[in-house]
Design an enzyme around this catalytic site. Structure first.
Site, PDB file in Angstrom:
ATOM      1  N   SER A   1      11.198   5.339  15.772  1.00 57.18           N
ATOM      2  CA  SER A   1       9.386   4.936  16.473  1.00 57.18           C
ATOM      3  C   SER A   1      10.340   4.601  17.819  1.00 57.18           C
ATOM      4  O   SER A   1      10.401   3.320  18.022  1.00 57.18           O
ATOM      5  CB  SER A   1       9.412   4.002  16.021  1.00 57.18           C
ATOM      6  OG  SER A   1       8.561   4.326  14.989  1.00 57.18           O
ATOM      7  N   LEU A   2      10.550   5.370  19.042  1.00 57.01           N
ATOM      8  CA  LEU A   2      10.790   5.020  20.044  1.00 57.01           C
ATOM      9  C   LEU A   2       9.618   4.363  21.650  1.00 57.01           C
ATOM     10  O   LEU A   2      10.198   3.923  21.229  1.00 57.01           O
ATOM     11  CB  LEU A   2      11.073   6.246  20.553  1.00 57.01           C
ATOM     12  CG  LEU A   2      12.038   6.497  22.472  1.00 57.01           C
ATOM     13  CD1 LEU A   2      13.043   5.084  21.723  1.00 57.01           C
ATOM     14  CD2 LEU A   2      12.362   7.747  22.646  1.00 57.01           C
ATOM     15  N   HIS A   3       8.192   5.717  20.967  1.00 63.73           N
ATOM     16  CA  HIS A   3       6.798   4.614  21.249  1.00 63.73           C
ATOM     17  C   HIS A   3       7.066   3.776  23.218  1.00 63.73           C
ATOM     18  O   HIS A   3       6.760   3.866  23.080  1.00 63.73           O
ATOM     19  CB  HIS A   3       6.637   3.682  20.573  1.00 63.73           C
ATOM     20  CG  HIS A   3       6.986   4.240  19.339  1.00 63.73           C
ATOM     21  ND1 HIS A   3       5.905   5.152  19.172  1.00 63.73           N
ATOM     22  CD2 HIS A   3       7.048   3.371  18.223  1.00 63.73           C
ATOM     23  CE1 HIS A   3       6.243   4.934  17.796  1.00 63.73           C
ATOM     24  NE2 HIS A   3       6.287   3.935  17.508  1.00 63.73           N
TER      25      HIS A   3
ATOM     26  N   CYS B   1      -1.296   5.984   9.876  1.00 60.26           N
ATOM     27  CA  CYS B   1      -0.307   4.341  10.378  1.00 60.26           C
ATOM     28  C   CYS B   1      -0.203   3.636  11.287  1.00 60.26           C
ATOM     29  O   CYS B   1      -1.618   3.315  11.911  1.00 60.26           O
ATOM     30  CB  CYS B   1       0.459   6.015  11.261  1.00 60.26           C
ATOM     31  SG  CYS B   1       1.430   7.842  11.436  1.00 60.26           S
TER      32      CYS B   1
ATOM     33  N   CYS C   1       5.897  -5.571  15.578  1.00 57.79           N
ATOM     34  CA  CYS C   1       5.828  -4.338  16.553  1.00 57.79           C
ATOM     35  C   CYS C   1       3.867  -4.907  17.404  1.00 57.79           C
ATOM     36  O   CYS C   1       3.052  -4.385  16.207  1.00 57.79           O
ATOM     37  CB  CYS C   1       5.810  -2.973  16.634  1.00 57.79           C
ATOM     38  SG  CYS C   1       7.423  -2.776  16.326  1.00 57.79           S
TER      39      CYS C   1
ATOM     40  N   GLY D   1       6.351  -2.349   6.281  1.00 58.28           N
ATOM     41  CA  GLY D   1       7.622  -2.357   6.289  1.00 58.28           C
ATOM     42  C   GLY D   1       8.728  -1.939   7.588  1.00 58.28           C
ATOM     43  O   GLY D   1       8.118  -0.572   7.927  1.00 58.28           O
ATOM     44  N   GLU D   2       9.836  -2.301   8.350  1.00 58.04           N
ATOM     45  CA  GLU D   2      11.235  -1.095   7.578  1.00 58.04           C
ATOM     46  C   GLU D   2      12.257  -1.325   7.416  1.00 58.04           C
ATOM     47  O   GLU D   2      12.634  -2.258   6.839  1.00 58.04           O
ATOM     48  CB  GLU D   2      11.482  -2.818   9.544  1.00 58.04           C
ATOM     49  CG  GLU D   2      12.820  -2.097   9.966  1.00 58.04           C
ATOM     50  CD  GLU D   2      12.517  -0.187  10.575  1.00 58.04           C
ATOM     51  OE1 GLU D   2      11.916   0.035  11.200  1.00 58.04           O
ATOM     52  OE2 GLU D   2      13.558   0.629   9.724  1.00 58.04           O
TER      53      GLU D   2
ATOM     54  N   GLU E   1       0.521  -1.195   0.147  1.00 61.96           N
ATOM     55  CA  GLU E   1      -0.012  -0.031  -0.498  1.00 61.96           C
ATOM     56  C   GLU E   1       0.703   0.868   0.022  1.00 61.96           C
ATOM     57  O   GLU E   1       2.274   1.295   0.670  1.00 61.96           O
ATOM     58  CB  GLU E   1      -1.257   0.151   0.697  1.00 61.96           C
ATOM     59  CG  GLU E   1      -1.452  -1.328   1.225  1.00 61.96           C
ATOM     60  CD  GLU E   1      -3.173  -0.969   2.102  1.00 61.96           C
ATOM     61  OE1 GLU E   1      -2.313  -0.519   3.166  1.00 61.96           O
ATOM     62  OE2 GLU E   1      -3.417  -2.577   2.331  1.00 61.96           O
TER      63      GLU E   1
ATOM     64  N   CYS F   1       6.159  -7.208   7.616  1.00 60.53           N
ATOM     65  CA  CYS F   1       7.201  -6.375   8.349  1.00 60.53           C
ATOM     66  C   CYS F   1       7.825  -7.541   9.215  1.00 60.53           C
ATOM     67  O   CYS F   1       6.660  -7.703   9.789  1.00 60.53           O
ATOM     68  CB  CYS F   1       6.737  -4.941   9.210  1.00 60.53           C
ATOM     69  SG  CYS F   1       7.961  -4.527  10.201  1.00 60.53           S
TER      70      CYS F   1
ATOM     71  N   SER G   1      11.520   6.868   8.798  1.00 56.94           N
ATOM     72  CA  SER G   1      11.409   6.406   9.975  1.00 56.94           C
ATOM     73  C   SER G   1      11.501   5.390  10.661  1.00 56.94           C
ATOM     74  O   SER G   1      11.166   3.523   9.484  1.00 56.94           O
ATOM     75  CB  SER G   1       9.373   6.558   9.980  1.00 56.94           C
ATOM     76  OG  SER G   1       8.890   5.531  11.229  1.00 56.94           O
TER      77      SER G   1
ATOM     78  N   ASN H   1      -4.041   4.006  16.149  1.00 59.83           N
ATOM     79  CA  ASN H   1      -5.389   3.779  15.547  1.00 59.83           C
ATOM     80  C   ASN H   1      -5.082   1.898  16.264  1.00 59.83           C
ATOM     81  O   ASN H   1      -4.588   0.950  15.420  1.00 59.83           O
ATOM     82  CB  ASN H   1      -4.890   4.063  13.870  1.00 59.83           C
ATOM     83  CG  ASN H   1      -4.734   5.036  13.875  1.00 59.83           C
ATOM     84  OD1 ASN H   1      -5.594   5.994  13.623  1.00 59.83           O
ATOM     85  ND2 ASN H   1      -3.594   5.838  12.748  1.00 59.83           N
TER      86      ASN H   1
ATOM     87  N   CYS I   1       3.106   8.329   1.182  1.00 57.63           N
ATOM     88  CA  CYS I   1       3.968   7.458   1.973  1.00 57.63           C
ATOM     89  C   CYS I   1       3.543   5.739   1.156  1.00 57.63           C
ATOM     90  O   CYS I   1       3.550   5.701   1.470  1.00 57.63           O
ATOM     91  CB  CYS I   1       2.707   7.268   2.629  1.00 57.63           C
ATOM     92  SG  CYS I   1       3.463   6.304   4.662  1.00 57.63           S
TER      93      CYS I   1
ATOM     94  N   CYS J   1       0.840  -2.401  15.932  1.00 54.54           N
ATOM     95  CA  CYS J   1       0.910  -2.498  13.980  1.00 54.54           C
ATOM     96  C   CYS J   1      -0.237  -3.530  13.564  1.00 54.54           C
ATOM     97  O   CYS J   1       0.551  -4.703  13.743  1.00 54.54           O
ATOM     98  CB  CYS J   1       2.127  -2.240  14.192  1.00 54.54           C
ATOM     99  SG  CYS J   1       2.876  -1.930  11.927  1.00 54.54           S
TER     100      CYS J   1
HETATM  101  N1  SAH Z   1       8.911   0.492  10.306  1.00 53.60           N
HETATM  102  C1  SAH Z   1       9.268   1.626  10.277  1.00 53.60           C
HETATM  103  C2  SAH Z   1       7.912   2.740   9.336  1.00 53.60           C
HETATM  104  C3  SAH Z   1       6.569   1.881   9.284  1.00 53.60           C
HETATM  105  S1  SAH Z   1       5.783   2.281  10.813  1.00 53.60           S
HETATM  106  C4  SAH Z   1       9.088   2.183  12.159  1.00 53.60           C
HETATM  107  O1  SAH Z   1       7.821   1.132  12.754  1.00 53.60           O
HETATM  108  O2  SAH Z   1       9.131   2.920  12.098  1.00 53.60           O
HETATM  109  C5  SAH Z   1       4.800   4.182  10.764  1.00 53.60           C
HETATM  110  C6  SAH Z   1       4.790   4.756  11.981  1.00 53.60           C
HETATM  111  O3  SAH Z   1       3.363   4.373  12.301  1.00 53.60           O
HETATM  112  C7  SAH Z   1       5.866   4.282  13.047  1.00 53.60           C
HETATM  113  O4  SAH Z   1       5.699   5.439  13.908  1.00 53.60           O
HETATM  114  C8  SAH Z   1       5.015   3.279  13.639  1.00 53.60           C
HETATM  115  O5  SAH Z   1       5.238   2.619  15.406  1.00 53.60           O
HETATM  116  C9  SAH Z   1       3.254   4.078  13.688  1.00 53.60           C
HETATM  117  N2  SAH Z   1       2.581   2.750  14.116  1.00 53.60           N
HETATM  118  C10 SAH Z   1       2.685   1.739  13.822  1.00 53.60           C
HETATM  119  N3  SAH Z   1       1.389   0.776  14.252  1.00 53.60           N
HETATM  120  C11 SAH Z   1       0.515   2.398  14.489  1.00 53.60           C
HETATM  121  C12 SAH Z   1      -0.648   2.301  15.251  1.00 53.60           C
HETATM  122  N4  SAH Z   1      -1.912   1.344  14.876  1.00 53.60           N
HETATM  123  N5  SAH Z   1      -0.875   3.237  15.722  1.00 53.60           N
HETATM  124  C13 SAH Z   1      -0.549   4.351  15.043  1.00 53.60           C
HETATM  125  N6  SAH Z   1       0.860   4.717  15.051  1.00 53.60           N
HETATM  126  C14 SAH Z   1       1.496   3.438  14.191  1.00 53.60           C
HETATM  127 FE1  SF4 Z   2       7.048  -2.876  11.406  1.00 54.02          FE
HETATM  128 FE2  SF4 Z   2       7.389  -0.509  12.203  1.00 54.02          FE
HETATM  129 FE3  SF4 Z   2       5.463  -2.034  12.297  1.00 54.02          FE
HETATM  130 FE4  SF4 Z   2       7.368  -2.169  13.394  1.00 54.02          FE
HETATM  131  S1  SF4 Z   2       5.979  -0.661  13.246  1.00 54.02           S
HETATM  132  S2  SF4 Z   2       6.226  -3.803  12.938  1.00 54.02           S
HETATM  133  S3  SF4 Z   2       8.718  -1.793  12.625  1.00 54.02           S
HETATM  134  S4  SF4 Z   2       6.536  -1.625  10.162  1.00 54.02           S
END
Ligand code: SAH
Ligand code: SF4
Length: 363
Positions: free
Chosen positions: A223-225, A345, A125, A169-170, A101, A121, A201, A302, A114, A128
């Site tokens: 992506s620290l979180h 996201c 996480c 993806g990463e 996508e 991936c 990212s 989300n 984007c 995600c």
């Molecule tokens: N893999 C990379 C880039 C793709 S994700 C990464 O993790 O950085 C893009 C962003 O969306 C990242 O910061 C990710 O952590 C965040 N993300 C993933 N799942 C999400 C969700 N359900 N709601 C909001 N943000 C999310």
């Molecule tokens: Fe992969 Fe980024 Fe999603 Fe983590 S947040 S599973 S690294 S796409």
């Protein structure tokens, strides 16, 4: 990296969308064409959207015939389009039985594309949807570049001002192809975008981040979180391999060589109810970032199917943001665009035939 192209051992035709300027130059000289042919071909592809050698009238017939014999320009087309009520567009590309996508987000002052870097991936996480879906393979350079070419064609006159590697993806697990793609995006005869308008990212693949820092300067979003390893381990398995302290030290190194991040790195922090969203967590986050020039982007989580998380309330998010601001951090709350078409996201799932591969690193 492709340093030598031996035409005798080529298994199939070369897709020129897999080559950046340097690689194309090698290819061009290997077929005996003059070096300016590279510039001509890149302009045809990226400026004029012309993918047919026979129409490249400023290239000699002899060279065009040769190009037709051993190469082609194979753009993957979008197969579906969904338009959100807020103007966001999601496009789907079918790759055999799988789908990736790409999302276009128009705003007043900029329009961001984007793009995806992998089919699925492998990093899993917990919050995600892409991570839940599993992993199949890395995207080729041509599959990454096709997303931009296709979007440009679909958008006609509308400009893409920014590109973010925040789709499926990463990106740092597909480092070599990402570097080649970035070279095409940045090159004046490619998409010609400035480094300040490109953001990658990452969840923090440290060896790849260190390598990227020696090769290319672009905006980084991390992506620290989580404000500590205990929480990060529980929501991002990659933290057990590359923890917060080593990640932040690698980010500091990147920043030392970087012009693109002159306002600091972007720290992404997804707001998860009762997990990482208390005032204490905001204080802890401020503390660990005290020496990192950074802007913090809070992302309301989300929802997706079969997930146990809840998004923090908007009051909680505002309180959290204010704690960070009081510590002097430039803090924004991300507007989630395209939620009605699952384009926000973490909602990008595509269609992935998971091969459950363990995370791997190509360096
Ligand atoms: N893999 C990379 C880039 C793709 S994700 C990464 O993790 O950085 C893009 C962003 O969306 C990242 O910061 C990710 O952590 C965040 N993300 C993933 N799942 C999400 C969700 N359900 N709601 C909001 N943000 C999310
Ligand atoms: Fe992969 Fe980024 Fe999603 Fe983590 S947040 S599973 S690294 S796409």
């Amino acid at each position: 990296m492709c340093t030598n192209i031996n035409l005798n051992i080529l298994p199939t035709k070369i897709n020129l969308l897999d080559l950046d300027e340097k690689k194309m130059q090698l290819f061009i000289s290997s077929i005996g064409a003059k070096s300016f042919t590279t510039e001509q071909i890149m302009k045809w592809i990226y400026n004029y959207n012309c993918h047919d050698f026979n129409k490249m009238f400023n290239i000699s017939k002899k060279i065009r015939n040769k190009l037709n014999q051993i190469s082609y320009i194979n753009m993957k087309n979008f197969s579906e389009e969904r338009i959100s009520s807020d103007g966001t567009i999601k496009w789907i590309t079918s790759l055999n039985n799988q789908k990736i996508e790409t999302v276009y987000i128009p705003e007043k002052k900029r329009s961001t594309l984007c793009i995806s870097s992998q089919i699925g991936c492998p990093l899993k996480c917990k919050f995600c949807a892409t991570g839940k879906e599993g992993f199949n393979r890395n995207l080729k350079v041509s599959e990454i570049i096709s997303q931009i070419l296709q979007a440009k064609i679909r958008l006609k006159q509308k400009k893409i001002t920014n590109i973010v590697f925040m789709g499926m993806g990463e990106p740092l697990l597909n480092l070599n192809n990402i570097i080649t793609s970035l070279n095409i995006i940045l090159h004046k005869n490619g998409f010609g975008l400035s480094k300040r308008r490109i953001t990658l990212s990452t969840s923090g693949i440290i060896p790849a981040l260190d390598k990227l820092s020696q090769k290319i300067d672009i905006n980084l979003a991390i992506s620290l979180h989580a404000p500590n390893n205990y929480i990060r381990n529980s929501i991002m398995p990659i933290n057990k391999k590359y923890n917060i302290q080593s990640l932040l030290s690698s980010v500091s190194k990147y920043l030392k060589h970087s012009n693109a991040n002159h306002n600091g790195v972007t720290i992404e922090y997804v707001m998860l109810h009762n997990i990482n969203d208390s005032i204490k967590h905001a204080e802890e986050l401020s503390y660990i970032l005290r020496n990192i020039p950074s802007k913090i982007n809070l992302i309301p989580w989300n929802v997706f199917k079969y997930s146990n998380f809840k998004c923090s309330s908007s009051d909680t998010i505002n309180v959290f943001a204010n704690v960070l601001r009081n510590h002097g951090f430039n803090t924004t709350i991300r507007k989630n665009r395209g939620k009605d078409i699952n384009a926000a996201c973490g909602q990008l799932v595509g269609n992935v035939i998971s091969r459950n591969k363990k995370p791997f690193i190509i360096l």
